[in-house]
Design a protein around this motif. Sequence first.
Motif, PDB file in Angstrom:
ATOM      1  N   PHE A 219      -4.631   5.116   0.634  1.00  0.00           N
ATOM      2  CA  PHE A 219      -3.608   5.377   1.516  1.00  0.00           C
ATOM      3  C   PHE A 219      -3.406   6.731   1.636  1.00  0.00           C
ATOM      4  N   LYS A 220      -3.079   7.005   3.062  1.00  0.00           N
ATOM      5  CA  LYS A 220      -2.885   8.463   3.394  1.00  0.00           C
ATOM      6  C   LYS A 220      -1.781   8.936   4.204  1.00  0.00           C
ATOM      7  N   GLN A 221      -0.835   9.721   3.854  1.00  0.00           N
ATOM      8  CA  GLN A 221       0.410  10.081   4.775  1.00  0.00           C
ATOM      9  C   GLN A 221      -0.212  11.262   5.351  1.00  0.00           C
TER      10      GLN A 221
ATOM     11  N   ASN B 281      -7.329   2.204  -7.009  1.00  0.00           N
ATOM     12  CA  ASN B 281      -7.247   1.288  -5.941  1.00  0.00           C
ATOM     13  C   ASN B 281      -8.357   1.020  -5.195  1.00  0.00           C
TER      14      ASN B 281
ATOM     15  N   CYS C 178       0.810  -1.091  -0.055  1.00  0.00           N
ATOM     16  CA  CYS C 178      -0.098   0.015  -0.102  1.00  0.00           C
ATOM     17  C   CYS C 178       0.955   1.146  -0.054  1.00  0.00           C
ATOM     18  N   GLY C 179       0.568   2.226  -0.825  1.00  0.00           N
ATOM     19  CA  GLY C 179       1.674   3.201  -0.876  1.00  0.00           C
ATOM     20  C   GLY C 179       2.829   2.944  -1.305  1.00  0.00           C
TER      21      GLY C 179
ATOM     22  N   CYS D 125      -3.299   3.017   5.918  1.00  0.00           N
ATOM     23  CA  CYS D 125      -3.804   2.258   4.836  1.00  0.00           C
ATOM     24  C   CYS D 125      -5.156   1.407   5.120  1.00  0.00           C
TER      25      CYS D 125
ATOM     26  N   GLU E 274       4.695   0.646  -0.454  1.00  0.00           N
ATOM     27  CA  GLU E 274       5.396   0.050   0.778  1.00  0.00           C
ATOM     28  C   GLU E 274       4.641  -1.416   1.138  1.00  0.00           C
TER      29      GLU E 274
ATOM     30  N   ASP F 282      -9.562  13.338  -0.354  1.00  0.00           N
ATOM     31  CA  ASP F 282      -9.283  12.044   0.193  1.00  0.00           C
ATOM     32  C   ASP F 282     -10.840  11.336   0.589  1.00  0.00           C
TER      33      ASP F 282
ATOM     34  N   ARG G  67       1.468   6.583   8.435  1.00  0.00           N
ATOM     35  CA  ARG G  67       0.830   6.391   7.312  1.00  0.00           C
ATOM     36  C   ARG G  67      -0.346   5.489   7.524  1.00  0.00           C
TER      37      ARG G  67
END
Length: 293
Positions: free
Chosen positions: A257-259, A252, A73-74, A131, A76, A212, A129
Motif C-alpha cells: 500500500f502506498k500513499q 501484508n 488495503c491501507g 495498492c 480502506e 518501499d 493511493r
Amino acid sequence: MAVSWCLVALLATVVTAVAGEVDKQYGLIHTLPGESCRDIYQKNPTSHGKSGYYAIKVNNRPSFVYCDMELECGGEKGWMKVTGIDAAKTDCPQGWSKITSPVAACRAPSDNAGCYSAQFSTQRVPYSRVCGMVIGYQKGGTDGFANFLYSARSINGPYVDGVSITYGTPRIHIWTYGMGHTKKTSYLPEYPSNCPCSRYPGRLPPSFVRDDYYCEAGALNGPTKGHQYVTSELVWDGKGCPDENSCCSFANLPWFFKQIPLISDKNLEARICRDESFSNEGVLVKEIKLYVQ
C-alpha cells in the motif's frame, strides 16, 4: 397550524424515502455517478461486498469502471481495479511475453539485459493511493539490488533484478519487488546479491526506493545456474523462508500500500528488470494486481 405541521411531516417522509431510493442507485447508473469507487462504497451501503462496474465522474462525465468493493488495503475499501493478471488464466500485458513451460508466467520479451515495461491505464481517474501485489518465480542467479552497485544508477535502468512499479514522467517510484540470489547461503564473503533480509544480507536498495520494497529469493541454497527455473517456490508470497531470514516477515505480503505525495491520473507502469541476459537470470511474474483510490 396543526395541518401545516402534518404537511411538513409528510413532505419530510417523502423526501427521506426518495433520498433512500437515490442512495441505492448512487454509482449504479450513469445519471447518478459517484466521485470514485471509494466514494460509492462510503455513500451507498448496497455496494458493500459487491465488486463490479460502477459509474464515476471522469472529467465531469460519467464513466463505468471496475470497483473492487471487497478488497481492504491501507485500512480502506472501494478500490478501482487497474489490472489483474494471472498468467495461468490470462494473457500477459503488452510489453511482456508469456511462457507456459515449465510454469505459466510473464517474462521480458527479449533475452537482453534491461527493463521491460508494461503500461496499465488508470483511465485518467485521479488517485492518491496505490495498492497491489506481485508474485513470481526465479530463474538463474538473480542478484537483488546488487545491480545498483555495478550497473544502473538511476530509476530508469535495471537497478534491481525484479519488478519496479512507478508512475509519471519522469518516473516516480511506488514499489519494488527485488529477487535475490538465495534464501539462505552465500558462496562469497560479503556477497551483495542476496536480499537485505537474507541469512547473509545483500546490498540495500538505492535511496529512491526507501523502505518501499519487498525482496525474496526462490532458491534455498545457491547459486542457481542460469538455465534452472525454481518452480517449487513462489517468490514474494511470504512463505518458505528459513530461520534467520526475515524476508517473509512483512505482514501484508505479497500486498503493498502506498500513499503518493500528490494526486495523479497518470498510468501505472510495471517493469521486469535484470542486468544480465536471460541465459544467466530471469524474473518471471505469475500474478500482478494493481488498484488505485
